[in-house]
Design a protein around this motif. Structure first.
Motif, PDB file in Angstrom:
ATOM      1  N   ASN A  26      98.253  34.327 -52.911  1.00  8.29           N
ATOM      2  CA  ASN A  26      98.001  33.490 -54.068  1.00  8.29           C
ATOM      3  C   ASN A  26      96.652  33.872 -54.664  1.00  8.29           C
ATOM      4  OD1 ASN A  26      97.282  31.247 -55.803  1.00  8.29           O
ATOM      5  ND2 ASN A  26      98.959  30.139 -54.806  1.00  8.29           N
ATOM      6  N   ALA A  27      96.619  34.119 -55.955  1.00  2.18           N
ATOM      7  CA  ALA A  27      95.389  34.567 -56.624  1.00  2.18           C
ATOM      8  C   ALA A  27      94.266  33.553 -56.479  1.00  2.18           C
ATOM      9  CB  ALA A  27      95.669  34.842 -58.098  1.00  2.18           C
ATOM     10  N   ARG A  28      94.622  32.277 -56.335  1.00  2.00           N
ATOM     11  CA  ARG A  28      93.583  31.242 -56.213  1.00  2.00           C
ATOM     12  C   ARG A  28      93.192  30.961 -54.768  1.00  2.00           C
ATOM     13  NH1 ARG A  28      95.511  26.233 -59.364  1.00  2.00           N
ATOM     14  NH2 ARG A  28      97.416  26.668 -58.240  1.00  2.00           N
ATOM     15  N   SER A  29      93.729  31.731 -53.848  1.00  2.00           N
ATOM     16  CA  SER A  29      93.450  31.504 -52.434  1.00  2.00           C
ATOM     17  C   SER A  29      92.031  31.921 -52.092  1.00  2.00           C
ATOM     18  CB  SER A  29      94.434  32.301 -51.581  1.00  2.00           C
ATOM     19  OG  SER A  29      94.069  32.214 -50.234  1.00  2.00           O
ATOM     20  N   SER A  64     103.041  30.225 -52.943  1.00  2.00           N
ATOM     21  CA  SER A  64     102.841  30.485 -54.367  1.00  2.00           C
ATOM     22  C   SER A  64     102.533  29.151 -55.065  1.00  2.00           C
ATOM     23  CB  SER A  64     104.089  31.131 -54.968  1.00  2.00           C
ATOM     24  OG  SER A  64     105.132  30.176 -55.065  1.00  2.00           O
ATOM     25  N   ASP A  65     102.292  29.224 -56.353  1.00  2.00           N
ATOM     26  CA  ASP A  65     102.064  27.998 -57.117  1.00  2.00           C
ATOM     27  C   ASP A  65     103.374  27.321 -57.491  1.00  2.00           C
ATOM     28  OD1 ASP A  65      99.293  28.192 -57.033  1.00  2.00           O
ATOM     29  OD2 ASP A  65      99.219  29.448 -58.829  1.00  2.00           O
ATOM     30  N   ASN A 172     105.069  42.413 -52.596  1.00  2.00           N
ATOM     31  CA  ASN A 172     103.783  41.739 -52.597  1.00  2.00           C
ATOM     32  C   ASN A 172     102.783  42.206 -51.555  1.00  2.00           C
ATOM     33  OD1 ASN A 172     104.404  39.606 -54.618  1.00  2.00           O
ATOM     34  ND2 ASN A 172     106.015  39.145 -53.148  1.00  2.00           N
ATOM     35  N   LEU A 173     103.004  43.349 -50.964  1.00  2.00           N
ATOM     36  CA  LEU A 173     102.096  43.755 -49.882  1.00  2.00           C
ATOM     37  C   LEU A 173     100.706  44.024 -50.420  1.00  2.00           C
ATOM     38  CD1 LEU A 173     104.334  46.063 -47.691  1.00  2.00           C
ATOM     39  CD2 LEU A 173     103.784  43.663 -47.383  1.00  2.00           C
ATOM     40  N   PRO A 174      99.669  43.637 -49.639  1.00  2.14           N
ATOM     41  CA  PRO A 174      98.297  43.842 -50.101  1.00  2.14           C
ATOM     42  C   PRO A 174      97.907  45.317 -50.104  1.00  2.14           C
ATOM     43  CG  PRO A 174      98.353  42.843 -47.898  1.00  2.14           C
ATOM     44  CD  PRO A 174      99.754  42.978 -48.368  1.00  2.14           C
TER      45      PRO A 174
END
Length: 174
Positions: A26-29, A64-65, A172-174
């Motif tokens: 999650n981008a906001r994590s 996710s959101d 979605n892998l980092p």
């Protein structure tokens, strides 16, 4: 035989959904070092650990959101995570509900996920599974996107032996 096709498609779709979500962040994590020291890898394959030497698949990702579901349809929330990561494991185990000496028509496809207290829970998705085989297709190409061939070998316990196979890729892998 049609019901076997439907069951196989359902099982493969659940596994595929998990593979596609593997490693989502999650981008906001604000979680730091989520996958450090080799712990909590976003996707793991354990070979020949289950019923009749079946493979096992473990998938982890952040929430996710939107609305996320585990393999049995539970809405994923923070109380169903450990270290802010969801957990799903697919494996084939000895068929549930059979007494010790009874003849099994294959094993059971089991999904392990976390309950609302963050404890592991086992849910039988279907019976009649001879084996689950998972092969990574491009393991030396890229770590950002990985492809997996997932094979369910099923039986009706009598005459029908069928192999169902699909290929899934991570997103979605980092």
């Amino acid at each position: 035989m049609n019901s076997m096709n439907l069951e196989a498609e359902r099982g493969l779709e659940l596994i595929g959904r998990a593979i596609r979500m593997a490693g989502y962040q999650n981008a906001r994590s604000s979680v730091a070092n989520k996958h450090s020291k080799g712990q909590n890898l976003p996707i793991e394959i354990q070979t020949k650990v289950g019923f009749q030497q079946s493979d096992s698949l473990i998938v982890r990702h952040e929430l996710s959101d939107g609305i996320d579901f585990d393999c049995v349809g539970n809405v994923l929330t923070t109380d169903r995570t450990k270290q802010n990561l969801t957990f799903q494991r697919f494996l084939v185990d000895r068929q549930s509900g059979l007494s010790k000496g009874a003849k099994a028509n294959g094993g059971s496809l089991v999904c392990q996920s976390l309950d609302r207290q963050g404890r592991l829970q086992n849910t039988t998705l279907m019976n009649g599974i001879n084996s689950l085989v998972i092969d990574e297709l491009n393991h030396h190409v890229s770590h950002k996107q990985r492809a997996f061939k997932v094979q369910l070998n099923m039986t009706d316990g009598a005459n029908v032996q069928r192999k169902f196979e699909r290929i899934f890729t991570t997103r979605n892998l980092p």
